[in-house]
Design a protein around this motif. Structure first.
Motif, PDB file in Angstrom:
ATOM      1  N   LEU A  53      10.667  41.725  68.814  1.00  0.00           N
ATOM      2  CA  LEU A  53      11.326  42.764  69.605  1.00  0.00           C
ATOM      3  C   LEU A  53      10.372  43.927  69.841  1.00  0.00           C
ATOM      4  CD1 LEU A  53      13.837  44.073  70.898  1.00  0.00           C
ATOM      5  CD2 LEU A  53      14.412  44.949  68.631  1.00  0.00           C
ATOM      6  N   MET A  54       9.787  44.455  68.781  1.00  0.00           N
ATOM      7  CA  MET A  54       8.812  45.535  68.850  1.00  0.00           C
ATOM      8  C   MET A  54       7.723  45.258  67.817  1.00  0.00           C
ATOM      9  SD  MET A  54       9.812  47.810  71.133  1.00  0.00           S
ATOM     10  CE  MET A  54      11.324  48.186  72.048  1.00  0.00           C
ATOM     11  N   THR A  55       6.500  45.635  68.133  1.00  0.00           N
ATOM     12  CA  THR A  55       5.383  45.435  67.211  1.00  0.00           C
ATOM     13  C   THR A  55       4.633  46.745  67.025  1.00  0.00           C
ATOM     14  OG1 THR A  55       3.958  44.733  69.048  1.00  0.00           O
ATOM     15  CG2 THR A  55       5.115  43.011  67.837  1.00  0.00           C
ATOM     16  N   LEU A  57       5.084  49.294  65.033  1.00  0.00           N
ATOM     17  CA  LEU A  57       5.959  50.460  65.056  1.00  0.00           C
ATOM     18  C   LEU A  57       5.605  51.405  63.914  1.00  0.00           C
ATOM     19  CD1 LEU A  57       9.365  48.681  65.726  1.00  0.00           C
ATOM     20  CD2 LEU A  57       8.080  50.036  67.361  1.00  0.00           C
ATOM     21  N   ASP A  61      10.184  54.982  63.754  1.00  0.00           N
ATOM     22  CA  ASP A  61      10.745  54.142  64.809  1.00  0.00           C
ATOM     23  C   ASP A  61      11.333  52.864  64.242  1.00  0.00           C
ATOM     24  OD1 ASP A  61      10.001  55.996  66.690  1.00  0.00           O
ATOM     25  OD2 ASP A  61       8.044  55.081  67.033  1.00  0.00           O
ATOM     26  N   SER A  62      10.676  52.268  63.268  1.00  0.00           N
ATOM     27  CA  SER A  62      11.191  51.040  62.670  1.00  0.00           C
ATOM     28  C   SER A  62      12.541  51.289  62.001  1.00  0.00           C
ATOM     29  CB  SER A  62      10.181  50.490  61.656  1.00  0.00           C
ATOM     30  OG  SER A  62      10.659  49.304  61.071  1.00  0.00           O
ATOM     31  N   ILE A  65      15.259  51.731  64.759  1.00  0.00           N
ATOM     32  CA  ILE A  65      15.617  50.481  65.435  1.00  0.00           C
ATOM     33  C   ILE A  65      16.441  49.586  64.510  1.00  0.00           C
ATOM     34  CG2 ILE A  65      14.655  48.374  66.428  1.00  0.00           C
ATOM     35  CD1 ILE A  65      12.342  50.051  67.480  1.00  0.00           C
ATOM     36  N   LYS A  83       6.273  46.922  60.329  1.00  0.00           N
ATOM     37  CA  LYS A  83       5.851  47.356  61.661  1.00  0.00           C
ATOM     38  C   LYS A  83       6.343  46.436  62.768  1.00  0.00           C
ATOM     39  CE  LYS A  83       1.637  49.714  60.150  1.00  0.00           C
ATOM     40  NZ  LYS A  83       0.178  49.841  60.330  1.00  0.00           N
ATOM     41  N   ASN A  84       6.694  45.207  62.433  1.00  0.00           N
ATOM     42  CA  ASN A  84       7.120  44.228  63.433  1.00  0.00           C
ATOM     43  C   ASN A  84       8.556  43.814  63.144  1.00  0.00           C
ATOM     44  OD1 ASN A  84       4.468  44.301  64.435  1.00  0.00           O
ATOM     45  ND2 ASN A  84       3.835  42.693  63.035  1.00  0.00           N
ATOM     46  N   ARG A  96      15.745  45.593  74.406  1.00  0.00           N
ATOM     47  CA  ARG A  96      14.619  46.471  74.737  1.00  0.00           C
ATOM     48  C   ARG A  96      15.031  47.521  75.760  1.00  0.00           C
ATOM     49  NH1 ARG A  96       9.548  42.209  75.382  1.00  0.00           N
ATOM     50  NH2 ARG A  96       9.252  41.789  73.141  1.00  0.00           N
ATOM     51  N   PRO A 105      10.987  53.016  71.288  1.00  0.00           N
ATOM     52  CA  PRO A 105      10.429  53.770  70.152  1.00  0.00           C
ATOM     53  C   PRO A 105       9.931  55.152  70.572  1.00  0.00           C
ATOM     54  CG  PRO A 105       8.861  52.158  70.932  1.00  0.00           C
ATOM     55  CD  PRO A 105      10.099  51.965  71.749  1.00  0.00           C
ATOM     56  N   LYS A 150      -1.141  53.646  74.398  1.00  0.00           N
ATOM     57  CA  LYS A 150       0.060  53.231  73.683  1.00  0.00           C
ATOM     58  C   LYS A 150       0.764  54.410  73.030  1.00  0.00           C
ATOM     59  CE  LYS A 150       1.496  50.343  69.803  1.00  0.00           C
ATOM     60  NZ  LYS A 150       1.017  49.476  68.710  1.00  0.00           N
TER      61      LYS A 150
END
Length: 563
Positions: A53-55, A57, A61-62, A65, A83-84, A96, A105, A150
């Motif tokens: 979903l997200m990497t 992070l 943010d993690s 989420i 982080k992932n 997303r 994020p 980023k």
């Protein structure tokens, strides 16, 4: 319904009671193995797959989420670093978009919304700190929208304002950029970020903005240093000149040798010296009279000659009357001529300032791929091969390049052309490998499921079926011996009601039954059943019967004739 269930349970109980202890234990073990196998199979087949979903992070943010995923009751997995985050594939894209609407994020960045929760008792110090935080957050949000970036971090050092100009300090800023993996940021983007920050902060000079990447490498250029600034501009100008020459050469030769078969590199030595000179040129042959000035002076007169005793009295003019009787006089005169002639000599005054960045030398290197030639082999198939360009063609290319970029051999320019074979990527081979990989994956999955299906079938054929047969073989014999074998036994058991649970399934036999008739009906039904199940075999039997009857009749006729 309840009676039927009771009858079924009684039959099962009687069946299990009639088993030996070994068979009972075996049945329990086999049943446990079958149930466990089916449960494991269904668990494996129904196991969910997860997609990122997200990497990469941050911890904030993690956490945010994961909180959203738990509220929505969406299954997820997190790696050991936190982080992932992985979720089922069907929910990735919708989630997303939903997270983007709530600012995830990077939701930890605060902008001007920090002032939405201001209290009345906030001090000026806190307000200044919040103002700086808000400005930093807004700048970070803006910088994060730039391509290839980023995440970013902005720090502003804004000093207090002073009443004295000489004591006033200039603000400064520092920026840390976290680039997208595999991406690079150009110098124009770095310069744009510097100008963006300097324009957003009052009194901030662009030279006071330091920009570094996540590895600590300085990306910004200190324009305040004249030497560094000039050198950077000169290098940029030099690269532009070289790129322009390279583009000219490639555009010239591409239609001739083919797309992607020419590579040109140019090194230009530029003279950035600033020269200013003044030159005066005279032409003596072209002189002309500009002006003439003449001055003529003439004078005539007489005066008495001296007489008497020499002395002062004789030379005094008061005594002139005393000498009237003397007639001796001297005549005097003069003529003076003064002439000046001015000539104008033509002259040329030249003030020359040579431009900077003049090309002083060019070094051109060009690499050409071989010429593609298609021929036919002995089998008639078209074969493609690469041949080198001839020396004549190379010289023609050299002449074209020299005229295109303005090569001057007198100043030491060099042009070098090489004929080499390029190593090109075979995309067909890559596509073929991808197709083979997909086909192998498909065959792997097909083989896996086929093997599982075969194992299940073999398990039932060679384990379950023999086990059931082994368990029920004595039971079948007992049932066969338990059921009535003749009509007399059936009538007797019905009268005694010794068939519990089978009264409804057995036919009702009338009180008066002709045994021969019943037996004939049974034989008839059996014959009809055999004929229906195998008509071909029945036809062969009838044919054999007819042949046997015909043979017997023939034997009888022969015996009668002999008699």
């Amino acid at each position: 319904m309840t009676d039927y269930l009771k009858k079924v349970l009684n039959q099962i109980n009687n069946f299990i009671s009639g088993l030996s202890p070994v068979k009972k234990v075996s049945m329990v073990i086999i049943g446990f193995v079958i149930i466990t196998s089916f449960v494991g199979l269904f668990y494996w087949a129904g196991k969910k797959s997860y997609k990122p979903l997200m990497t990469n992070l941050s911890a904030e943010d993690s956490t945010a989420i994961i909180r959203v995923l738990r509220e929505k009751k969406i299954p997820f997995k997190v790696d050991k670093n936190g982080k992932n985050i992985y979720i089922p594939p069907e929910s990735v894209y919708d989630l997303r978009l939903e997270l983007a609407t709530v600012g995830l994020p990077d939701s930890s960045v605060s902008g001007y919304e920090i002032f939405d929760t201001q209290s009345l008792g906030t001090t000026s110090f806190v307000q200044n700190i919040n103002k700086k935080r808000a400005l930093e957050g807004e700048l970070m949000r803006t910088i994060n929208t730039i391509k290839s970036i980023k995440k970013s971090r902005v720090h502003l050092a804004i000093p207090k304002k002073s009443a004295f100009v000489e004591d006033q300090k200039e603000p400064k800023a520092s920026v840390v950029l976290d680039l997208v993996p595999g991406r690079r940021i150009s110098e124009k983007q770095v310069s744009g970020i510097g100008r963006l920050i300097s324009s957003a902060v009052e009194g901030l000079d662009i030279n006071k903005v330091v920009i570094v990447d996540s590895t600590g490498k300085t990306l910004s250029v200190n324009r305040h240093d004249n030497i560094i600034g000039i050198t950077s501009d000169q290098l940029d100008f030099k690269r532009k000149i070289e790129n322009r020459y390279e583009k000219r050469i490639e555009e010239l030769l591409t239609p001739i040798v083919g797309e992607g078969k020419v590579v040109a590199r140019v090194t230009a030595d530029l003279d950035f010296s600033q020269v200013s000179e003044t030159q005066t040129i005279y032409d003596p042959d072209g002189s002309a009279v500009r002006s003439i000035h003449r001055n003529n002076q003439s004078m005539n007169g007489t005066r008495p000659s001296p007489y008497g005793k020499p002395g002062a009295i004789t030379n005094s003019p008061e005594l002139e009357g005393m000498n009237q009787e003397v007639n001796n006089q001297i005549k005097t005169g003069s003529n003076k001529i003064n002439e000046t002639t001015n000539y104008e000599v033509p002259k040329i005054i030249r003030q020359t300032r040579r431009p900077t960045g003049v090309v002083s030398k060019l070094s051109v290197a060009v690499v050409l791929n071989g010429k593609t030639v298609r021929t036919e082999d002995d089998d008639g198939k078209t074969v493609t091969k690469t041949e080198k360009w001839t020396d004549g063609k190379i010289q023609e290319f050299r002449g074209l390049i020299e005229k295109t970029v303005g090569v001057n051999l007198k100043r030491g320019d060099v042009v070098d052309i090489k004929n080499m074979e390029f190593l090109t990527e075979d995309f067909e081979e890559a596509n073929r490998l991808i197709r083979e990989s997909e086909r192998r994956e498909y065959i792997k999955n097909l083989t896996l499921y086929s093997v599982i299906g075969i194992i299940i079938i073999l398990f039932f054929l060679f384990v379950v079926r023999p086990f059931i047969k082994w368990i029920t073989e004595n039971t079948v014999e007992s049932v066969d011996t338990f059921l009535p074998q003749t009509i007399e036994e059936l009538e007797k058991m019905q009268k005694n009601s010794s068939l519990p649970g089978l009264e409804d399934t057995l036919p009702v036999i009338p009180e008066k039954v002709d045994p021969e008739k019943v037996e004939g009906e049974m034989i008839k039904e059996k014959i009809v059943t055999l004929v229906d199940s195998n008509p071909h075999k029945a036809a062969l039997i009838l044919r054999d019967w007819i042949k046997q009857e015909a043979k017997k009749d023939k034997q009888i006729d022969d015996s009668e004739e002999l008699a």
